[in-house]
Design a protein around this motif. Structure first.
Motif, PDB file in Angstrom:
ATOM      1  N   HIS A  23     -11.656-135.853  74.312  1.00 26.11           N
ATOM      2  CA  HIS A  23     -11.899-134.576  73.651  1.00 26.11           C
ATOM      3  C   HIS A  23     -12.788-134.824  72.430  1.00 26.11           C
ATOM      4  CE1 HIS A  23      -8.631-132.712  75.988  1.00 26.11           C
ATOM      5  NE2 HIS A  23      -7.987-133.862  75.793  1.00 26.11           N
ATOM      6  N   ALA A  24     -13.664-133.885  72.160  1.00 20.74           N
ATOM      7  CA  ALA A  24     -14.516-133.980  70.964  1.00 20.74           C
ATOM      8  C   ALA A  24     -14.430-132.664  70.203  1.00 20.74           C
ATOM      9  CB  ALA A  24     -15.963-134.277  71.344  1.00 20.74           C
ATOM     10  N   PHE A  25     -14.129-132.770  68.937  1.00 23.84           N
ATOM     11  CA  PHE A  25     -14.039-131.578  68.085  1.00 23.84           C
ATOM     12  C   PHE A  25     -15.126-131.674  67.014  1.00 23.84           C
ATOM     13  CE2 PHE A  25     -12.374-128.853  64.724  1.00 23.84           C
ATOM     14  CZ  PHE A  25     -11.929-127.749  65.435  1.00 23.84           C
ATOM     15  N   HIS A 185     -14.286-124.072  67.522  1.00 22.78           N
ATOM     16  CA  HIS A 185     -14.624-125.184  68.405  1.00 22.78           C
ATOM     17  C   HIS A 185     -15.916-124.914  69.168  1.00 22.78           C
ATOM     18  CE1 HIS A 185     -13.431-127.935  71.989  1.00 22.78           C
ATOM     19  NE2 HIS A 185     -14.183-128.571  71.123  1.00 22.78           N
ATOM     20  N   LYS A 186     -15.989-123.741  69.784  1.00 22.17           N
ATOM     21  CA  LYS A 186     -17.179-123.408  70.568  1.00 22.17           C
ATOM     22  C   LYS A 186     -18.392-123.174  69.671  1.00 22.17           C
ATOM     23  CE  LYS A 186     -14.581-121.360  74.404  1.00 22.17           C
ATOM     24  NZ  LYS A 186     -14.292-120.113  75.153  1.00 22.17           N
ATOM     25  N   GLY A 187     -18.158-122.515  68.544  1.00 22.51           N
ATOM     26  CA  GLY A 187     -19.268-122.247  67.629  1.00 22.51           C
ATOM     27  C   GLY A 187     -19.867-123.521  67.070  1.00 22.51           C
ATOM     28  N   ALA A 188     -19.002-124.493  66.695  1.00 23.95           N
ATOM     29  CA  ALA A 188     -19.497-125.757  66.160  1.00 23.95           C
ATOM     30  C   ALA A 188     -20.273-126.527  67.222  1.00 23.95           C
ATOM     31  CB  ALA A 188     -18.334-126.600  65.638  1.00 23.95           C
ATOM     32  N   ALA A 189     -19.766-126.504  68.461  1.00 26.04           N
ATOM     33  CA  ALA A 189     -20.468-127.209  69.539  1.00 26.04           C
ATOM     34  C   ALA A 189     -21.848-126.606  69.776  1.00 26.04           C
ATOM     35  CB  ALA A 189     -19.629-127.160  70.815  1.00 26.04           C
ATOM     36  N   GLU A 190     -21.915-125.267  69.788  1.00 24.17           N
ATOM     37  CA  GLU A 190     -23.194-124.606  69.993  1.00 24.17           C
ATOM     38  C   GLU A 190     -24.135-124.837  68.818  1.00 24.17           C
ATOM     39  OE1 GLU A 190     -26.174-122.891  71.785  1.00 24.17           O
ATOM     40  OE2 GLU A 190     -24.228-123.195  72.755  1.00 24.17           O
ATOM     41  N   GLU A 249     -24.528-142.879  67.647  1.00 25.76           N
ATOM     42  CA  GLU A 249     -23.820-142.305  68.806  1.00 25.76           C
ATOM     43  C   GLU A 249     -23.552-143.359  69.872  1.00 25.76           C
ATOM     44  OE1 GLU A 249     -26.414-139.114  69.772  1.00 25.76           O
ATOM     45  OE2 GLU A 249     -25.807-137.906  68.023  1.00 25.76           O
ATOM     46  N   ALA A 250     -24.513-144.287  70.062  1.00 31.85           N
ATOM     47  CA  ALA A 250     -24.284-145.375  71.017  1.00 31.85           C
ATOM     48  C   ALA A 250     -23.108-146.238  70.558  1.00 31.85           C
ATOM     49  CB  ALA A 250     -25.554-146.220  71.157  1.00 31.85           C
ATOM     50  N   TYR A 251     -23.016-146.462  69.257  1.00 29.88           N
ATOM     51  CA  TYR A 251     -21.903-147.271  68.756  1.00 29.88           C
ATOM     52  C   TYR A 251     -20.580-146.526  68.906  1.00 29.88           C
ATOM     53  CZ  TYR A 251     -19.120-150.436  65.968  1.00 29.88           C
ATOM     54  OH  TYR A 251     -18.160-151.323  65.581  1.00 29.88           O
ATOM     55  N   MET A 252     -20.587-145.221  68.627  1.00 30.58           N
ATOM     56  CA  MET A 252     -19.341-144.453  68.794  1.00 30.58           C
ATOM     57  C   MET A 252     -18.892-144.446  70.258  1.00 30.58           C
ATOM     58  SD  MET A 252     -19.494-141.258  66.063  1.00 30.58           S
ATOM     59  CE  MET A 252     -21.233-140.930  65.847  1.00 30.58           C
ATOM     60  N   ARG A 253     -19.848-144.374  71.171  1.00 26.21           N
ATOM     61  CA  ARG A 253     -19.480-144.475  72.589  1.00 26.21           C
ATOM     62  C   ARG A 253     -18.900-145.849  72.890  1.00 26.21           C
ATOM     63  NH1 ARG A 253     -24.421-141.500  73.162  1.00 26.21           N
ATOM     64  NH2 ARG A 253     -25.588-143.411  73.605  1.00 26.21           N
ATOM     65  N   PHE A 276     -23.248-132.056  65.108  1.00 30.89           N
ATOM     66  CA  PHE A 276     -24.522-132.567  65.615  1.00 30.89           C
ATOM     67  C   PHE A 276     -24.315-133.636  66.674  1.00 30.89           C
ATOM     68  CE2 PHE A 276     -28.180-135.365  65.554  1.00 30.89           C
ATOM     69  CZ  PHE A 276     -29.266-134.503  65.495  1.00 30.89           C
ATOM     70  N   HIS A 277     -23.242-134.429  66.563  1.00 32.77           N
ATOM     71  CA  HIS A 277     -23.052-135.603  67.425  1.00 32.77           C
ATOM     72  C   HIS A 277     -22.240-135.323  68.684  1.00 32.77           C
ATOM     73  CE1 HIS A 277     -24.836-138.097  64.373  1.00 32.77           C
ATOM     74  NE2 HIS A 277     -23.951-137.702  63.480  1.00 32.77           N
ATOM     75  N   VAL A 278     -21.658-134.121  68.811  1.00 30.35           N
ATOM     76  CA  VAL A 278     -20.801-133.843  69.979  1.00 30.35           C
ATOM     77  C   VAL A 278     -21.582-134.003  71.271  1.00 30.35           C
ATOM     78  CG1 VAL A 278     -19.489-132.052  71.171  1.00 30.35           C
ATOM     79  CG2 VAL A 278     -19.232-132.352  68.703  1.00 30.35           C
ATOM     80  N   GLU A 279     -22.755-133.396  71.339  1.00 30.39           N
ATOM     81  CA  GLU A 279     -23.564-133.477  72.555  1.00 30.39           C
ATOM     82  C   GLU A 279     -23.948-134.923  72.856  1.00 30.39           C
ATOM     83  OE1 GLU A 279     -25.583-131.325  75.702  1.00 30.39           O
ATOM     84  OE2 GLU A 279     -24.086-130.745  74.221  1.00 30.39           O
ATOM     85  N   GLY A 280     -24.244-135.713  71.804  1.00 29.10           N
ATOM     86  CA  GLY A 280     -24.612-137.107  72.013  1.00 29.10           C
ATOM     87  C   GLY A 280     -23.472-137.940  72.555  1.00 29.10           C
TER      88      GLY A 280
END
Length: 818
Positions: A23-25, A185-190, A249-253, A276-280
């Motif tokens: 899950h990503a918030f 949640h949805k607004g931040a993702a968008e 983002e690569a490191y977080m993955r 900003f990083h959720v999509e990544g």
């Protein structure tokens, strides 16, 4: 309307989520709504592991951050082990989503870690950027402007395009007033997806978006083996924020993949990260490999916790990840916790009114009510259900400030920013020098001065005979030692002020004000020592070794005396003894003598041995006497410095009986009598002798007759009088014959000579007070046989336009060959 590439990417992301993704918030740092709804989101997800955006090596401090004794705002700071000190700061307020996620994890017994690049890598990347920028400057040999970053461009465009005119208001109206966890949640993702699209130029529905989508498909088809998202070279070529974001983002993955490998199910992991990083994180990118990880730049670093302040969080202090109004955002947080949507608006306007009333500005209840109604109307005009800070401020200016922001400006600053400072309990992770600083604050009873509001502290350095313990008897002296050590280290917690009684050797006046910058300075000082005293000793020794002249070493001796550090003082005295023989400048000798004199005169109250300074001062004073007359043959520019040196040396000679006072008087008589020296300095020497009673009225009259005569160039005569007036004004005013001679002299001058003389005389009389000028006018009235009050009125009256024009022209007067 979304472009084809965006639709395809969104479908891939949703499909991947169904296969078992964490899950990503998405949040915004320092978001009250994010802090409130992240707890609700975690309640629903019920994770086994919470990962939070932040340097991974900060994870060891999570236990301290979750302590019930900590009072936010606080910050985690990483700093390099070598000079120059580089730092990385991560602040937390009570309404930080990351901080609330840490508290939730502790309350529910859930594992919690940070998952971003370690601080040593952040510092390394920053150092690479700094070197790259420096190289550009050197190559171009002129300042070059750094191009606007993608994120800065995005926020500038948001300011331009949002109906509110700025992205801060847009975020508050859209996200802080979201109303429920799903909306946030949805607004931040968008919001994050839109930021990424704008930052990369991948704007939905455009030709560039389609090309970017095709480029991504091509990258995916080329196969693995390189750096994630285009490989290391791709990142290096980008070189900006986008490149660093992809690395992060690569490191977080990588951290997520490691957690899954350790046995945690992806569905039981929640990642709290910037929108900003959720999509990544949820996209197609691959985790960073070990080979890629090893290639990243690093600077060895240490970590510490430190208190923080709302002022530092505010944009006014220059902290880029802060917000404009931290105290107001805390009201938003409290309103969410109380489940009272309009709580922040009510409390904000009430606090403004309270501040105004406390400071003598009347605000009625009706004005508060009208401001509340107006703010709701303004919110409605923008499609909102609750007023934003901008709506509230506009309403307050209109209803309470009568249309003028200046009337409520101070109240706004107090209500929006506030004065809150965080605190850490004893024993919480700190550097040794921080611990020593806070221990000394407690011992010296200075804890109440740890405030963002500046407070004055008066010290009496004398022993207090009315108290029982020795510790209490010398409390102010110990305070003085401590504060001077902070001053020597450049720690801005304390600043010494001028004492009204300039000759009171026992009094000191300080102004104390705590700021996070002071805390950072304390942490940086750990490289010089484990305690404040050790660090100050190192700093003084370093200054001694780096001093190129005796004045610098004398300043160290003076500081060591003020700090109560005899060992440092002895070291500097030894260095001065070896350097004093090389001193050749009278101005440097005078400055050194003045500092040593101060230590000898006032050092007894600090209980330090000053005997070794006596022979050094005697030696320097003798050398000054031998050199001074020769150096007085100088121009006007150098004369100003030498005049100060003469005044200092005379004061030193008066204050110490062991110096050769007779030799000094002979030097002054020589300078006063010689015609080949700067006349200002000759006049000053005469003034000193007159003040000391070494020159009588008859001798002064002869000197005046000689200096102010027709045969002497006007500028030389006026320059001599300017030097004479640099000392005791009343001694000059009381001698009527002096003013008779000056009056007779000015009458003999033609227009051009008078202008020359006027330049110097204006400077001379600029230092006289109004009362002194009145007394001079009375003397001249008596000489001219006119009413003294009339003379005073004429001489001290306003300057006419014609006179002002003539005076302004004197600044560019041509002095020919002088």
């Amino acid at each position: 309307m979304e472009g084809r590439a965006e639709k395809k990417q969104a479908e891939k992301t949703r499909a991947k989520a169904k296969k078992g993704m964490p899950h990503a918030f998405g949040i915004r740092h320092l978001s009250p709504a994010g802090a409130y709804y992240v707890r609700e989101y975690l309640d629903r997800a019920d994770p086994q592991l919470v990962l939070i955006e932040g340097p991974e090596d900060f994870s060891e401090l999570i236990g301290d951050l979750g302590s019930e004794e900590i009072e936010p705002p606080v910050a985690v700071m990483a700093y390099t082990k070598e000079l120059p000190v580089r730092t990385v700061l991560y602040p937390f307020a009570v309404y930080s989503p990351e901080y609330q996620a840490i508290l939730w994890a502790k309350e529910h017994g859930c594992e919690c870690r940070f998952c971003d690049l370690p601080s040593e890598v952040f510092l390394g990347l920053e150092e690479e950027r700094r070197k790259k920028w420096q190289k550009k400057l050197e190559e171009k040999q002129e300042p070059c402007q750094e191009p606007e970053s993608p994120v800065a461009y995005v926020y500038r465009r948001l300011d331009e395009l949002s109906g509110d005119g700025d992205n801060e208001t847009f975020w508050e109206r859209t996200m802080e007033h979201a109303g429920d966890v799903e909306g946030y949640h949805k607004g931040a993702a968008e919001f994050g997806r839109s930021l990424r699209a704008l930052a990369s130029g991948d704007i939905p529905g455009t030709e560039k978006a389609a090309k970017s989508g095709a480029a991504r498909e091509g990258e995916e088809a080329e196969g693995a083996g390189g750096m994630p998202d285009g490989g290391e070279e791709g990142r290096r070529e980008d070189g900006g924020e986008n490149a660093e974001n992809r690395i992060r983002e690569a490191y977080m993955r990588r951290v997520v993949a490691r957690a899954v490998k350790e046995g945690t199910s992806p569905e039981k992991i929640v990642v709290i990260t910037g929108a900003f990083h959720v999509e990544g994180l949820m996209g197609e990118g691959k985790p960073m490999t070990e080979k890629e990880w090893k290639k990243l730049p690093r600077l060895e670093a240490k970590k510490t916790l430190m208190p923080y302040s709302y002022f530092r969080l505010s944009e006014r202090s220059g902290y880029g990840a802060g917000n404009r109004a931290p105290a107001y955002y805390e009201l938003l947080w409290e309103g969410l916790c109380r489940q009272e949507p309009d709580y922040a608006a009510r409390r904000y306007l009430a606090a403004l009114a309270a501040y105004q009333r406390e400071h003598g500005n009347l605000v009625s209840s009706a004005e508060i009510i009208e401001a509340m109604r107006l703010s709701l109307s303004l919110a409605g005009l923008h499609g909102g259900r609750l007023p934003t800070l901008r709506d509230l401020r506009d309403a307050a200016v209109t209803c309470m400030g009568h249309g003028s922001f200046s009337e409520v400006a101070l109240a706004v600053a107090d209500t929006e920013i506030g004065t809150r400072i965080g605190s850490l309990p004893e024993g919480v992770s700190q550097t040794s020098i921080q611990s020593d600083f806070y221990r000394r604050l407690g011992e010296l009873r200075l804890e109440r001065y740890k405030s963002v509001a500046a407070q004055d502290l008066s010290l009496d350095l004398r022993e207090k005979l009315t108290v029982k313990s020795q510790k209490s008897a010398f409390l102010d002296l110990e305070r003085s030692f401590f504060l001077h050590r902070l001053r020597v280290l450049g720690i801005s917690f304390a600043a010494i002020q001028a004492v009204k009684q300039e000759r009171a050797t026992w009094a000191e006046q300080w102004q104390l004000r705590w700021t996070p910058e002071a805390e950072i300075q304390i942490v940086e000082a750990v490289l010089k020592g484990d305690t404040i005293e050790q660090a100050a000793s190192f700093a003084l020794r370093e200054r001694t070794m780096g001093s190129s002249g005796i004045a610098g070493i004398a300043a160290v001796i003076e500081d060591a005396c003020d700090c109560g550090m005899p060992t440092s003082m002895e070291y500097a005295v030894s260095a001065l003894q070896g350097t004093a023989v090389d001193a050749v400048s009278v101005t440097e000798i005078a400055e050194t003598a003045g500092r040593l004199s101060s230590v000898l005169r006032y050092g007894d109250i600090r209980h330090l041995d000053r005997a070794p300074l006596v022979p050094i001062l005697s030696q320097l004073f003798l050398r000054a006497c031998l050199l001074l007359a020769g150096e007085c043959a100088c121009d006007e520019g150098a004369a100003k410095q030498i005049a100060q040196a003469v005044a200092t040396l005379h004061e030193v000679s008066v204050n110490h009986d062991f110096l050769d006072g007779e030799r000094w008087r002979r030097v002054l008589f020589e300078i006063a009598a010689r015609d080949d020296l700067n006349t200002r300095l000759s006049g000053l020497a005469a003034a000193i002798l007159l003040e000391a009673g070494q020159m009588n009225s008859e001798e002064l009259g002869c000197e005046v007759q000689r200096r102010l005569s027709k045969g002497i160039p006007a500028e030389l005569g006026a320059g001599w009088f300017a030097g004479l007036s640099m000392k005791n004004h009343y001694a000059l005013i009381a001698r009527l014959n002096l003013w008779e001679k000056l009056s007779e002299y000015l009458v003999t001058l033609d227009d051009e000579e008078f202008k020359r003389a006027l330049v110097f005389l204006r400077r001379a009389f600029a230092d006289f007070t109004s009362e002194e000028k009145n007394q001079i006018a009375e003397n001249l009235g008596e000489i001219w046989q006119v009413n003294p009050s009339q003379a005073s009125e004429v001489l001290n009256g306003p300057v006419s336009g014609e006179e002002l024009e003539m005076l302004s022209g004197l600044d560019d007067f041509d002095f020919g060959d002088i």
